[in-house]
Design a protein around this motif. Structure first.
Motif, PDB file in Angstrom:
ATOM      1  N   ALA A  34      38.949  45.676  41.468  1.00 17.46           N
ATOM      2  CA  ALA A  34      39.719  46.910  41.617  1.00 17.46           C
ATOM      3  C   ALA A  34      39.034  47.805  42.629  1.00 17.46           C
ATOM      4  O   ALA A  34      37.893  47.567  43.022  1.00 17.46           O
ATOM      5  CB  ALA A  34      39.855  47.601  40.262  1.00 17.46           C
ATOM      6  N   PRO A  35      39.714  48.878  43.050  1.00 15.86           N
ATOM      7  CA  PRO A  35      39.126  49.748  44.084  1.00 15.86           C
ATOM      8  C   PRO A  35      37.830  50.428  43.670  1.00 15.86           C
ATOM      9  O   PRO A  35      37.005  50.744  44.526  1.00 15.86           O
ATOM     10  CB  PRO A  35      40.241  50.782  44.334  1.00 15.86           C
ATOM     11  N   THR A  36      37.628  50.694  42.374  1.00 14.26           N
ATOM     12  CA  THR A  36      36.400  51.346  41.930  1.00 14.26           C
ATOM     13  C   THR A  36      35.838  50.621  40.716  1.00 14.26           C
ATOM     14  O   THR A  36      36.561  49.885  40.024  1.00 14.26           O
ATOM     15  CB  THR A  36      36.658  52.818  41.542  1.00 14.26           C
ATOM     16  N   ALA A  37      34.560  50.843  40.443  1.00 11.17           N
ATOM     17  CA  ALA A  37      33.934  50.215  39.283  1.00 11.17           C
ATOM     18  C   ALA A  37      34.580  50.683  37.988  1.00 11.17           C
ATOM     19  O   ALA A  37      34.756  49.902  37.045  1.00 11.17           O
ATOM     20  CB  ALA A  37      32.438  50.535  39.275  1.00 11.17           C
ATOM     21  N   LYS A  38      34.947  51.963  37.916  1.00 14.31           N
ATOM     22  CA  LYS A  38      35.579  52.491  36.710  1.00 14.31           C
ATOM     23  C   LYS A  38      36.916  51.820  36.455  1.00 14.31           C
ATOM     24  O   LYS A  38      37.230  51.429  35.311  1.00 14.31           O
ATOM     25  CB  LYS A  38      35.768  54.005  36.853  1.00 14.31           C
ATOM     26  N   LEU A  39      37.723  51.663  37.504  1.00 14.53           N
ATOM     27  CA  LEU A  39      39.023  51.006  37.344  1.00 14.53           C
ATOM     28  C   LEU A  39      38.858  49.534  36.994  1.00 14.53           C
ATOM     29  O   LEU A  39      39.603  48.990  36.170  1.00 14.53           O
ATOM     30  CB  LEU A  39      39.842  51.151  38.622  1.00 14.53           C
ATOM     31  N   ALA A  40      37.896  48.875  37.617  1.00  8.97           N
ATOM     32  CA  ALA A  40      37.665  47.459  37.314  1.00  8.97           C
ATOM     33  C   ALA A  40      37.317  47.286  35.839  1.00  8.97           C
ATOM     34  O   ALA A  40      37.824  46.374  35.167  1.00  8.97           O
ATOM     35  CB  ALA A  40      36.552  46.910  38.201  1.00  8.97           C
ATOM     36  N   GLN A  41      36.465  48.150  35.311  1.00  9.03           N
ATOM     37  CA  GLN A  41      36.098  48.057  33.897  1.00  9.03           C
ATOM     38  C   GLN A  41      37.290  48.377  33.001  1.00  9.03           C
ATOM     39  O   GLN A  41      37.545  47.667  32.013  1.00  9.03           O
ATOM     40  CB  GLN A  41      34.952  49.013  33.583  1.00  9.03           C
ATOM     41  N   GLU A  42      38.046  49.435  33.345  1.00  7.40           N
ATOM     42  CA  GLU A  42      39.181  49.828  32.506  1.00  7.40           C
ATOM     43  C   GLU A  42      40.237  48.737  32.453  1.00  7.40           C
ATOM     44  O   GLU A  42      40.733  48.380  31.374  1.00  7.40           O
ATOM     45  CB  GLU A  42      39.796  51.121  33.042  1.00  7.40           C
ATOM     46  N   PHE A  43      40.588  48.175  33.613  1.00  8.28           N
ATOM     47  CA  PHE A  43      41.619  47.135  33.630  1.00  8.28           C
ATOM     48  C   PHE A  43      41.112  45.838  32.993  1.00  8.28           C
ATOM     49  O   PHE A  43      41.863  45.140  32.320  1.00  8.28           O
ATOM     50  CB  PHE A  43      42.095  46.886  35.061  1.00  8.28           C
ATOM     51  N   GLY A  44      39.847  45.510  33.195  1.00  6.83           N
ATOM     52  CA  GLY A  44      39.300  44.303  32.574  1.00  6.83           C
ATOM     53  C   GLY A  44      39.313  44.393  31.062  1.00  6.83           C
ATOM     54  O   GLY A  44      39.701  43.439  30.365  1.00  6.83           O
ATOM     55  N   GLU A  45      38.905  45.546  30.531  1.00  8.42           N
ATOM     56  CA  GLU A  45      38.885  45.703  29.079  1.00  8.42           C
ATOM     57  C   GLU A  45      40.290  45.766  28.499  1.00  8.42           C
ATOM     58  O   GLU A  45      40.548  45.241  27.400  1.00  8.42           O
ATOM     59  CB  GLU A  45      38.073  46.943  28.715  1.00  8.42           C
ATOM     60  N   MET A  46      41.228  46.382  29.219  1.00  6.00           N
ATOM     61  CA  MET A  46      42.605  46.425  28.745  1.00  6.00           C
ATOM     62  C   MET A  46      43.256  45.051  28.815  1.00  6.00           C
ATOM     63  O   MET A  46      44.081  44.703  27.961  1.00  6.00           O
ATOM     64  CB  MET A  46      43.418  47.436  29.543  1.00  6.00           C
TER      65      MET A  46
END
Length: 352
Positions: A34-46
């Motif tokens: 994802a574009p940012t580390a925060k988004l990558a973590q959020e989408f991965g966990e979801m």
């Protein structure tokens, strides 16, 4: 065999370049970019959350951990939202299985998290449950059930509009389709409507979803008129698919009310009156002819057994050609317009 789901026509053209991702996040079953580390973590966990939730909703048990992580690419954009999931099917121990998969989604972050991602993850539940491609109407229709309330409501309205316009497809034809119909919007809207009806007919919830899976498994055995009629009889008690179709159309003539909590609007935001009861309208007016251009906001679909070199089936692109060679498909028998179907009732506030 590879199965591919594409974005809407506009998004499909734009997706050709590689996703621009700045961060990666690994979970047990996904590698999310994802574009940012925060988004990558959020989408991965979801993605992991939906993987567990949708498997439990449909099969009553979690899927085992995948032998290889599924690449999940997330791109945040304005405008249309959509997803594409690629499956490779094979054999292991004499059983059909998914051997690899890849997922791509793009659009507004909120829409991706609450509609597109659960939709795409539901496709993986079907693929792993059967180990083979699911009939196109059910794969899309069942996955739309995972989307948010507004998306489901819009599919319900759209289905009634299309049926009133005489653009429906007879279920005896729709159930057996192995190629895309010329009218792709019908596949999505009618597939959702029939899937929703069958889940309700089967008892709703987990029980209703389980019966739909049973129905699909029986109908897919031979994919013939006889196998689908037998499935309708065994699972739902209808003598034929035509009888099932008649019952589905009858149910559409009595649409349920859509209920929202007091103090909220249909989109889920706070009412402008500061929490006071909203005045809602209930209409019995006939639905107008649908305005189908531009394409609906989120259009997703499965692809043919043989994946073409570029998208060929999504509106507004001509679904009858790809490359320079025309593809001739017989027109599906149309479903005659039923007695006028009213739209679902507009939301009415209720106390909590």
């Amino acid at each position: 065999m590879t199965l591919r789901r594409h974005f809407s026509a506009i998004v499909a053209v734009l997706i050709a370049p590689a996703f621009a991702s700045a961060a990666s996040y690994d979970t047990a079953n996904f590698t999310t970019e994802a574009p940012t580390a925060k988004l990558a973590q959020e989408f991965g966990e979801m993605a992991e959350f939906y993987r567990k939730e949708k498997a439990l909703e449909w099969t009553g048990r979690e899927m085992p951990q995948w032998p290889r992580r599924c690449p999940l690419q997330v791109q945040i954009t304005q405008g249309s939202a959509g997803g594409a999931t690629t499956f490779t099917f094979g054999q292991e121990g004499g059983k059909p299985v998914v051997t690899s998969l890849r997922m791509e989604i793009r659009g507004d972050a909120k829409q991706l998290l609450h509609s597109v991602l659960p939709h795409e993850v539901t496709h993986t539940v079907f693929a792993h449950y059967f180990g083979r491609p699911v009939p196109r109407w059910a794969d899309e229709g069942g996955s739309v059930l995972s989307e948010n309330e507004d998306e489901c409501f819009s599919h319900d309205v759209r289905c009634r509009e299309l049926l009133n316009a005489g653009r429906g497809i007879r279920l005896r034809v729709l159930f057996r389709m192995t190629e895309y119909p010329r009218d792709m919007l019908v596949l999505y809207a009618q597939g959702y409507s029939v899937s929703h009806y069958l889940v309700r007919k089967g008892g709703d919830g987990r029980e209703g979803r389980g019966k739909l899976l049973q129905f699909l498994g029986l109908g897919m055995q031979g994919n013939s008129a006889e196998s689908w009629n037998a499935a309708a009889s065994k699972v739902y008690g209808f003598d034929t698919i035509d009888a099932l179709e008649e019952s589905w159309l009858t149910a559409l003539k009595n649409p349920p009310a859509r209920v929202v909590a007091r103090g909220t609007n249909p989109a889920g935001g706070l009412a402008s009156s500061g929490g006071a009861p909203r005045t809602e309208l209930r209409t019995s007016a006939a639905p107008t002819m649908p305005l189908l251009d531009p394409p609906v906001r989120a259009v997703r679909g499965t692809a043919p057994d043989r994946e073409p070199t570029r998208p060929t089936h999504l509106p507004p692109a001509d679904p009858t050609t790809f490359g320079s060679s025309p593809v001739v498909r017989p027109a599906a028998p149309e479903l005659p317009p039923p007695a006028l179907l009213l739209p679902p009732e507009l939301p009415r506030p209720v106390n909590r």
